[in-house]
Write an enzyme that holds these catalytic residues in place. Structure first.
Site, PDB file in Angstrom:
ATOM      1  N   ARG A 185     -12.693  -9.499 -23.390  1.00  0.00           N
ATOM      2  CA  ARG A 185     -11.459 -10.043 -22.796  1.00  0.00           C
ATOM      3  C   ARG A 185     -10.312  -9.196 -22.954  1.00  0.00           C
ATOM      4  O   ARG A 185      -9.429  -9.095 -22.106  1.00  0.00           O
ATOM      5  CB  ARG A 185     -10.859 -11.392 -23.413  1.00  0.00           C
TER       6      ARG A 185
ATOM      7  N   TYR B 246       3.430 -11.423  -0.115  1.00  0.00           N
ATOM      8  CA  TYR B 246       2.252 -12.126  -0.114  1.00  0.00           C
ATOM      9  C   TYR B 246       2.448 -13.664  -0.081  1.00  0.00           C
ATOM     10  O   TYR B 246       3.217 -13.882  -1.057  1.00  0.00           O
ATOM     11  CB  TYR B 246       1.321 -11.571  -0.813  1.00  0.00           C
TER      12      TYR B 246
ATOM     13  N   ASP C 249       3.851  -3.804  -4.779  1.00  0.00           N
ATOM     14  CA  ASP C 249       2.526  -4.415  -4.505  1.00  0.00           C
ATOM     15  C   ASP C 249       2.104  -3.488  -3.209  1.00  0.00           C
ATOM     16  O   ASP C 249       2.793  -3.122  -2.237  1.00  0.00           O
ATOM     17  CB  ASP C 249       2.689  -5.850  -3.934  1.00  0.00           C
TER      18      ASP C 249
ATOM     19  N   LYS D 203      -8.930  -6.292  -1.733  1.00  0.00           N
ATOM     20  CA  LYS D 203      -8.917  -5.976  -0.265  1.00  0.00           C
ATOM     21  C   LYS D 203      -9.570  -4.349  -0.158  1.00  0.00           C
ATOM     22  O   LYS D 203     -10.765  -4.334  -0.346  1.00  0.00           O
ATOM     23  CB  LYS D 203      -7.330  -5.928  -0.003  1.00  0.00           C
TER      24      LYS D 203
HETATM   25  C1  PLP Z   1      -4.479 -10.612  -1.200  1.00  0.00           C
HETATM   26  C2  PLP Z   1      -3.379 -10.145  -1.598  1.00  0.00           C
HETATM   27  C3  PLP Z   1      -2.781 -10.465  -2.931  1.00  0.00           C
HETATM   28  C4  PLP Z   1      -3.561 -11.363  -3.975  1.00  0.00           C
HETATM   29  O1  PLP Z   1      -4.636 -10.967  -4.469  1.00  0.00           O
HETATM   30  P1  PLP Z   1      -5.971 -11.826  -4.867  1.00  0.00           P
HETATM   31  O2  PLP Z   1      -7.040 -10.635  -5.239  1.00  0.00           O
HETATM   32  O3  PLP Z   1      -6.561 -12.792  -3.589  1.00  0.00           O
HETATM   33  O4  PLP Z   1      -5.478 -12.697  -5.772  1.00  0.00           O
HETATM   34  C5  PLP Z   1      -1.570 -10.091  -3.269  1.00  0.00           C
HETATM   35  N1  PLP Z   1      -0.865  -9.188  -2.541  1.00  0.00           N
HETATM   36  C6  PLP Z   1      -1.177  -8.826  -1.227  1.00  0.00           C
HETATM   37  C7  PLP Z   1      -0.363  -7.940  -0.531  1.00  0.00           C
HETATM   38  C8  PLP Z   1      -2.681  -9.418  -0.877  1.00  0.00           C
HETATM   39  O5  PLP Z   1      -2.879  -9.010   0.421  1.00  0.00           O
END
Ligand code: PLP
Length: 390
Positions: A56, A109, A181, A206
């Protein structure tokens, strides 16, 4: 000591695996790591010696992935999470407590918007969401004082661009930290830390993973800030496991190849769509007609594999067009080797109510298109045949 079968089945062969020289990082699924020397155990457990205690907190396979993003983002430290949302919420809840203030943009997001709209206010945190591309309004809000500036660029789903350098400088002036992000751009196309951000965040689910088969989140930045988020994450438990860490690290080995291809294909597709009579608008930062093109050119090395477009008509046209595509999974998510398409109301912004989507300025008739690594001629043919049916 000779032991009976049941004992041998448990103990034989364990603990002596020599992985030195393995050409790829071994997947270490062990939850705990044992020590024969109690003093050494204590030294590692208290952070005085390097090593692993419990997964963890830290794990060798996860550490290899953290090292990849640390280097790619040019950071001092990095740490991993079970999902992108875990990375985002852990970071926000580390730096924000009751009475503190976060400033962000309306276009973040869907899950992140949900944190801003529903969750952070419940904990007494002040949230201000500005019009995404109104840099003067953002600067004015920041100058009024804040603790965290949270940005995302390009944004989801209309690919708006915000000027990281300009806004991070404004945040620094009032002693706030800037979180960015970087999921859409990836470190191949953009490095927010170089532009003045303090912490860069990824949904590794992604483009980094790139194959829609593992979930994870990553942050990178100064050791001081990453350590703070890590201290929160190891207790609230949103840790990444070794298996998905391996999958993401494996995907990242081809990140540059995939992103170069996706940058080039998306540009060609955006240009083609822009000239099509049945298309009302195309949102792609690589297009000169895009309102954020100049900023994108100054802070990105490529414009990415994400775009969105709207058809000249309402949601009825969207529901006729999307199922006609043969080379696109109609699915949430993005950044995969295969092309993915969908409307924001079932993908990026499914968490929101129609009213919340309207508030954030997300058209119901929009199509989000994540360009895969297929041959671009086939993708153009596919879009062409689907548009001809309308
Ligand atoms: C998908 C996404 C997230 C969230 O990520 P998860 O892995 O689905 O929790 C955050 N920011 C952006 C820009 C995203 O495309």
């Amino acid at each position: 000591m000779s032991v009976k079968k049941g004992t041998a089945a448990v103990w034989a062969g364990e603990g002596n695996v020599n992985t030195k020289g393995a050409a790829t990082t071994p997947i270490v699924n062990s939850v705990a790591f044992s020590y024969t020397d109690l003093d050494e155990w204590y030294a590692v457990a208290t952070g005085k010696s390097p090593g692993y205690i419990y997964s963890r907190n830290t794990n060798p396979t996860v550490a290899a992935l953290e090292e990849k993003i640390r280097v790619l983002e040019g950071a001092e430290a990095a740490t991993a999470f079970s999902t992108g949302m875990a990375a985002i919420s852990n970071s926000l809840f580390t730096f924000l407590t009751a009475g503190k203030k976060v400033i962000s943009i309306k276009d973040s997001y869907g899950g992140t918007s949900k944190l801003f709209l529903d969750f952070l206010p419940k904990y007494g945190i002040n949230v201000t969401l500005c019009e995404t591309t109104d840099h003067e309004a953002l600067e004015a809000a920041i100058a009024g004082g804040c603790d965290v500036l949270y940005l995302e660029t390009p944004t989801n789903p209309t690919l708006k661009i915000v000027d990281i350098k300009r806004l991070a400088a404004a945040a620094k002036k009032v002693g706030a930290i800037t979180l960015v992000d970087n999921t859409f751009a990836t470190p191949i196309n953009q490095n927010p830390l170089e532009l003045g951000a303090d912490l860069v965040i990824h949904s590794a689910t992604k483009f980094l993973c790139g194959h829609s088969d593992a979930m994870g989140g990553l942050i990178a930045g100064s050791k001081q800030l990453v350590d703070k988020v890590f201290a929160f994450r190891e207790i609230n438990g949103a840790s990444l496991q070794a298996d998905p860490a391996y999958m993401i690290a494996r995907g990242m080995k081809t990140l540059e190849l995939r992103i170069e291809r996706q940058n080039a294909s998306a540009m060609r597709i955006a240009q083609w769509l822009q000239g099509h009579p049945k298309i009302k608008a195309v949102y792609y930062p690589g297009l000169e007609s895009h309102e954020g093109h100049a900023i994108a050119k100054s802070q990105m090395r490529g414009f990415g594999g994400m775009m969105s477009f709207s058809l000249d008509g309402g949601y009825d046209l969207v529901s006729a067009f999307l199922p006609a595509l043969k080379l696109a999974h109609l699915a949430a998510s993005l950044g995969s080797v295969s092309t993915l398409a969908g409307p924001p109301r079932t993908t990026s912004h499914v968490e929101l109510t129609p009213e919340q989507r309207a508030l954030l300025g997300i058209p119901e008739g929009l199509i989000r298109y994540s360009v895969g690594i297929e041959n671009v001629d086939d993708l153009l043919d596919d879009l062409d045949q689907a548009l001809k049916r309308l």
